[in-house]
Design a protein around this motif. Structure first.
Motif, short mmCIF file in Angstrom:
data_model
loop_
_atom_site.label_atom_id
_atom_site.label_comp_id
_atom_site.label_asym_id
_atom_site.label_seq_id
_atom_site.Cartn_x
_atom_site.Cartn_y
_atom_site.Cartn_z
N MET A 100 0.84 -1.19 0.00
CA MET A 100 0.00 0.00 0.00
C MET A 100 0.89 1.25 0.00
SD MET A 100 -3.05 -1.48 0.22
CE MET A 100 -4.25 -0.30 0.82
N PRO A 101 0.56 2.24 -0.82
CA PRO A 101 1.41 3.43 -0.91
C PRO A 101 1.53 4.15 0.43
CG PRO A 101 -0.12 3.35 -2.76
CD PRO A 101 -0.53 2.27 -1.81
N ALA A 102 2.68 4.76 0.66
CA ALA A 102 2.93 5.51 1.89
C ALA A 102 2.30 6.89 1.85
CB ALA A 102 4.43 5.64 2.14
N SER A 103 1.85 7.31 0.67
CA SER A 103 1.23 8.62 0.52
C SER A 103 -0.15 8.45 -0.11
CB SER A 103 2.09 9.52 -0.38
OG SER A 103 1.37 10.67 -0.78
N SER A 104 -1.10 9.30 0.32
CA SER A 104 -2.44 9.24 -0.26
C SER A 104 -2.51 9.92 -1.61
CB SER A 104 -3.44 9.92 0.69
OG SER A 104 -3.12 11.29 0.85
N SER A 105 -1.50 10.73 -1.94
CA SER A 105 -1.57 11.56 -3.14
C SER A 105 -0.91 10.92 -4.37
CB SER A 105 -0.93 12.92 -2.88
OG SER A 105 0.42 12.77 -2.48
N ALA A 122 -4.00 6.84 -8.51
CA ALA A 122 -3.95 8.26 -8.18
C ALA A 122 -3.13 8.99 -9.23
CB ALA A 122 -3.35 8.46 -6.80
N GLU A 123 -3.77 9.94 -9.91
CA GLU A 123 -3.10 10.77 -10.89
C GLU A 123 -3.21 12.22 -10.44
OE1 GLU A 123 -5.09 9.96 -14.54
OE2 GLU A 123 -4.69 7.80 -14.48
N ARG A 124 -2.52 13.11 -11.11
CA ARG A 124 -2.57 14.51 -10.72
C ARG A 124 -3.98 15.06 -10.86
NH1 ARG A 124 1.22 18.50 -10.08
NH2 ARG A 124 2.88 17.10 -10.77
N ALA A 147 -14.09 7.90 -12.51
CA ALA A 147 -13.05 8.92 -12.30
C ALA A 147 -13.56 9.91 -11.26
CB ALA A 147 -12.73 9.63 -13.61
N LEU A 148 -12.73 10.20 -10.29
CA LEU A 148 -13.03 11.21 -9.28
C LEU A 148 -12.09 12.39 -9.48
CD1 LEU A 148 -13.40 8.98 -6.09
CD2 LEU A 148 -15.20 9.74 -7.65
N GLU A 149 -12.65 13.54 -9.70
CA GLU A 149 -11.85 14.75 -9.84
C GLU A 149 -11.48 15.25 -8.44
OE1 GLU A 149 -12.26 19.36 -11.42
OE2 GLU A 149 -13.82 17.90 -11.88
#
Length: 339
Positions: A100-105, A122-124, A147-149
């Motif tokens: 699991m990624p260490a960052s939510s972003s 997660a994309e920009r 897709a969630l903006e």
């Protein structure tokens, strides 16, 4: 200081594995490093949970690595027809193998077996949910591409310890993400429109005590032409430094103090009420659907009641403005876990 807002970027844990500065933040200012945790690997819990919903239907998706158990699940909820189905796949002892990624972003989470493919990307400025679940329910498959903006806006980030323990709760909840896409179940397709529909992310990393009861509620919608949402809850460790109660309006967070859930004893489908110590969240809640689930496997047991319904009442922003809610679709839950 109650509701201590943390603004300085820093490591989450000190050398002893305890939270350096407990409190809340509008964005992830703490850096999570799994190698700094001083608890046993089987006690570490890491999860990503998405809920996408509108007035008529919703879907929820979980990818998690809970140490001695991995729990991956998908829920489909139909509020008009008043039914829901949750399908869960358990895998023993992932112990960090989910990566699991260490960052939510940033970073992706992917789970794939013979029956389920579930991906969070997660994309920009955007989050993607992709799912292919064979034999989801009644022999029918479930698919989705959503897709969630994620515009620039406040969220609620919490870093709280459990008193006297090397256990901690590090969590970000992001509300009011406009949702676009579809999901299909059998021969029915459900569409999400970014003009009216929203998604929520519950991103968590931490070490939990074995026996916990928590309360959580969340909702998103459009009020006065602006995105409005709320996050309320307690039971996630020692909240003496901060609560996770907050309102969101037009991208800005408005912090609340304590909110209490008043749940009718013995019947989750009777009307609830919510009260607040600062008088800024006073609500009535009319249940529509109880997504109840109980689980018992190995050392794990869970009793969950995630109740979807309509909120009516008054919320107060930091500047004293009132937000009047009428039949605002949302959920509130009580969960008791031993895990």
């Amino acid at each position: 200081m109650r509701n201590h807002e943390v603004t300085e970027f820093q490591p989450l844990l000190d050398a002893e594995g305890r939270i350096r500065e407990p409190g809340w933040a509008r964005k992830p200012v703490w850096k999570y490093d799994r190698s700094m945790i001083k608890a046993a690997k089987f006690r570490i819990k890491e999860w990503d949970y998405y809920l996408v919903m509108n007035e008529d239907y919703a879907a929820a998706f979980t990818l998690s690595d809970d140490g001695y158990i991995g729990l991956q699940s998908v829920s489909l909820l139909n509020f008009k027809e008043k039914w829901e189905h949750t399908e869960t796949i358990l895998k023993p002892f992932p112990m960090g193998k989910m990566k699991m990624p260490a960052s939510s972003s940033e970073g992706n989470v992917v789970y794939h077996d013979k029956r389920l493919r579930l991906e969070f990307r997660a994309e920009r400025g955007k989050r993607m949910i992709s799912c292919d679940f064979k034999d989801f329910y009644q022999g029918k498959p479930f698919f989705c591409e959503i897709a969630l903006e994620q515009p620039r806006m406040d969220s609620i980030v919490m870093a709280t310890p459990w008193q006297g323990r090397k256990a901690f709760y590090y969590n970000q909840k992001i509300n009011c993400m406009p949702a676009e896409g579809y999901m299909s179940f059998g021969d029915v397709t459900y569409w999400f429109s970014p003009k009216t529909d929203y998604g929520t992310l519950d991103w968590g990393r931490g070490v939990w005590t074995y026996d916990n009861t928590w309360y959580w509620g969340s909702g998103n919608g459009t009020v006065g032409g602006k995105p409005f949402g709320f996050n309320i809850g307690y039971g996630f460790g020692d909240t003496s430094a901060a609560t996770e109660n907050i309102l969101f309006y037009d991208g800005k967070g408005h912090k609340l103090d304590d909110v209490t859930f008043h749940i009718p004893e013995g019947d989750y489908m009777k009307p609830w009420t919510f009260s607040s110590s600062d008088g800024r969240f006073e609500m009535e809640f009319e249940p529509v659907l109880d997504r109840s689930a109980s689980l018992s496997a190995f050392l794990i047991s869970s009793d969950q009641h995630q109740v979807f319904g309509r909120m009516s009442g008054r919320a107060v922003l930091d500047d004293g403005r009132f937000i009047e809610l009428k039949d605002f679709m949302c959920f509130a839950e009580k969960v008791h876990n031993r895990y």
